[in-house]
Design a protein around this motif. Structure first.
Motif, PDB file in Angstrom:
ATOM      1  N   GLN A  56       0.841  -1.187   0.000  1.00  0.00           N
ATOM      2  CA  GLN A  56       0.000   0.000   0.000  1.00  0.00           C
ATOM      3  C   GLN A  56       0.885   1.249   0.000  1.00  0.00           C
ATOM      4  OE1 GLN A  56      -2.497  -0.463   3.456  1.00  0.00           O
ATOM      5  NE2 GLN A  56      -3.983  -1.744   2.348  1.00  0.00           N
TER       6      GLN A  56
ATOM      7  N   ARG B  94      -3.454   9.022   6.510  1.00  0.00           N
ATOM      8  CA  ARG B  94      -4.178   7.810   6.136  1.00  0.00           C
ATOM      9  C   ARG B  94      -5.359   7.564   7.068  1.00  0.00           C
ATOM     10  NH1 ARG B  94      -1.420   1.864   6.138  1.00  0.00           N
ATOM     11  NH2 ARG B  94      -1.097   2.468   8.320  1.00  0.00           N
TER      12      ARG B  94
ATOM     13  N   ASP C 290       3.520   0.686   2.915  1.00  0.00           N
ATOM     14  CA  ASP C 290       3.100  -0.246   3.966  1.00  0.00           C
ATOM     15  C   ASP C 290       2.981  -1.621   3.331  1.00  0.00           C
ATOM     16  OD1 ASP C 290       1.901  -1.754   5.907  1.00  0.00           O
ATOM     17  OD2 ASP C 290       0.425  -0.250   6.486  1.00  0.00           O
ATOM     18  N   SER C 291       3.871  -2.519   3.710  1.00  0.00           N
ATOM     19  CA  SER C 291       3.849  -3.882   3.187  1.00  0.00           C
ATOM     20  C   SER C 291       3.794  -4.848   4.366  1.00  0.00           C
ATOM     21  CB  SER C 291       5.089  -4.156   2.339  1.00  0.00           C
ATOM     22  OG  SER C 291       5.082  -5.479   1.864  1.00  0.00           O
TER      23      SER C 291
ATOM     24  N   LYS D 184      -9.921   4.328   0.698  1.00  0.00           N
ATOM     25  CA  LYS D 184      -8.993   3.235   0.896  1.00  0.00           C
ATOM     26  C   LYS D 184      -7.584   3.639   0.473  1.00  0.00           C
ATOM     27  CE  LYS D 184     -12.415  -0.428   0.234  1.00  0.00           C
ATOM     28  NZ  LYS D 184     -12.768  -1.668  -0.533  1.00  0.00           N
ATOM     29  N   THR D 185      -6.603   3.017   1.124  1.00  0.00           N
ATOM     30  CA  THR D 185      -5.218   3.269   0.745  1.00  0.00           C
ATOM     31  C   THR D 185      -4.926   2.524  -0.559  1.00  0.00           C
ATOM     32  OG1 THR D 185      -4.621   3.414   3.076  1.00  0.00           O
ATOM     33  CG2 THR D 185      -2.816   3.142   1.503  1.00  0.00           C
ATOM     34  N   PRO D 186      -4.441   3.203  -1.591  1.00  0.00           N
ATOM     35  CA  PRO D 186      -4.228   2.536  -2.883  1.00  0.00           C
ATOM     36  C   PRO D 186      -3.071   1.542  -2.820  1.00  0.00           C
ATOM     37  CG  PRO D 186      -3.372   4.765  -2.943  1.00  0.00           C
ATOM     38  CD  PRO D 186      -4.085   4.639  -1.634  1.00  0.00           C
ATOM     39  N   LYS D 187      -3.249   0.455  -3.587  1.00  0.00           N
ATOM     40  CA  LYS D 187      -2.185  -0.529  -3.715  1.00  0.00           C
ATOM     41  C   LYS D 187      -1.377  -0.237  -4.976  1.00  0.00           C
ATOM     42  CE  LYS D 187      -4.543  -4.269  -1.262  1.00  0.00           C
ATOM     43  NZ  LYS D 187      -5.012  -5.689  -1.316  1.00  0.00           N
TER      44      LYS D 187
ATOM     45  N   LYS E  58      -9.234   7.111   5.942  1.00  0.00           N
ATOM     46  CA  LYS E  58     -10.035   5.945   6.306  1.00  0.00           C
ATOM     47  C   LYS E  58     -11.335   6.352   6.971  1.00  0.00           C
ATOM     48  CE  LYS E  58      -6.679   2.190   6.777  1.00  0.00           C
ATOM     49  NZ  LYS E  58      -6.067   1.194   7.707  1.00  0.00           N
TER      50      LYS E  58
END
Length: 275
Positions: free
Chosen positions: A1, A28, A100-101, A37-40, A32
């Motif tokens: 993300q 973020r 963010d992984s 949503k947080t994009p991937k 939310k």
């Protein structure tokens, strides 16, 4: 993300990165709460840089060249977070990119470090020529984009000028107007004669008016022998003897056969006294 990027004051430093991570995490949480949503994203790491792509369309969102990346680190307090600082090519500002992984944050950081090592080895092998070539290519690509933008602006200006010219022509010659045509003339600047056309007062090309046509008197004048004067306007085909046309045809045939007028005597019947 991809949490996003934010400007930082320094090109490197743990505290600099930590402040950027806190800022983007807070942003973020706000998104939310608003339902966003947080994009991937998808990362492509090579010796030339890090590309951030859309995972579905494969469209490049950010292209961070490796020689512009000045710092890369993962967050020791949060194993999901990794970051790198890159200098923007247009604004020359230092931007911190935060990701963010869930599983591979540390591996991605190590991969970027390996890309630096390979790029440095290639730099030593090529003697610095490879870096200069990439800089020249980047400069040429930027110049091409500028020329394409300038070309599009010039096309729009030309189109606007053509539209203005069409509007001007429409106002100058409104629909339905017919330009009067001057009668055609012969090599002597004379208007062809038409016995049924009315008398025209059109001036000649030198600007002078043509002489007036004398009006015909209804009274018939005769000469001293009592014959009516010849009038080409009133003398028709019916005024000639009926056999005059056949004699004229015979003369024409004789001329076609090579005969001449010398030594030839023509005897025609008396013509009507009026012709």
């Amino acid at each position: 993300q991809f949490l996003g990027s934010t400007e930082v004051e320094q090109p490197k430093g743990t505290e600099v990165v930590r402040d950027a991570v806190r800022k983007l995490k807070f942003a973020r949480h706000i998104k939310k709460s608003e339902g966003q949503k947080t994009p991937k994203v998808e990362l492509q790491i090579s010796i030339y840089g890090v590309k951030i792509l859309d995972p579905k369309t494969k469209e490049v969102q950010h292209n961070c060249q490796l020689h512009r990346i000045s710092f890369c680190a993962d967050d020791k307090t949060d194993k999901r977070i990794f970051t790198f600082i890159c200098k923007d090519s247009e604004s020359n500002k230092h931007l911190c990119y935060v990701f963010d992984s869930e599983k591979c944050a540390e591996e991605i950081t190590l991969t970027i470090g390996q890309a630096f090592d390979l790029a440095y080895r290639k730099f030593l092998e090529s003697g610095g020529k490879d870096v200069e070539t990439r800089k020249q290519i980047a400069g040429l690509q930027k110049r091409i984009q500028e020329l394409e933008t300038e070309n599009a602006e010039l096309k729009n200006k030309v189109q606007d000028l053509e539209n203005q010219l069409r509007i001007t022509q429409v106002h100058a010659s409104p629909a339905g107007s017919v330009t009067p045509k001057s009668p055609s003339t012969d090599i002597f600047d004379m208007v062809p004669f038409s016995p049924i056309s009315p008398q025209s007062t059109t001036p000649t090309r030198n600007g002078t008016q043509p002489p007036p046509v004398p009006s015909r008197s209804t009274e018939i004048k005769r000469d001293l022998f009592g014959a009516e004067p010849f009038d080409p306007f009133s003398c028709g085909a019916g005024d000639f003897p009926p056999d005059i046309q056949s004699k004229l045809d015979e003369m024409q045939e004789g001329f076609k056969m090579g005969l001449t007028l010398e030594g030839t005597v023509f005897c025609l019947d008396p013509l009507d006294s009026r012709c």
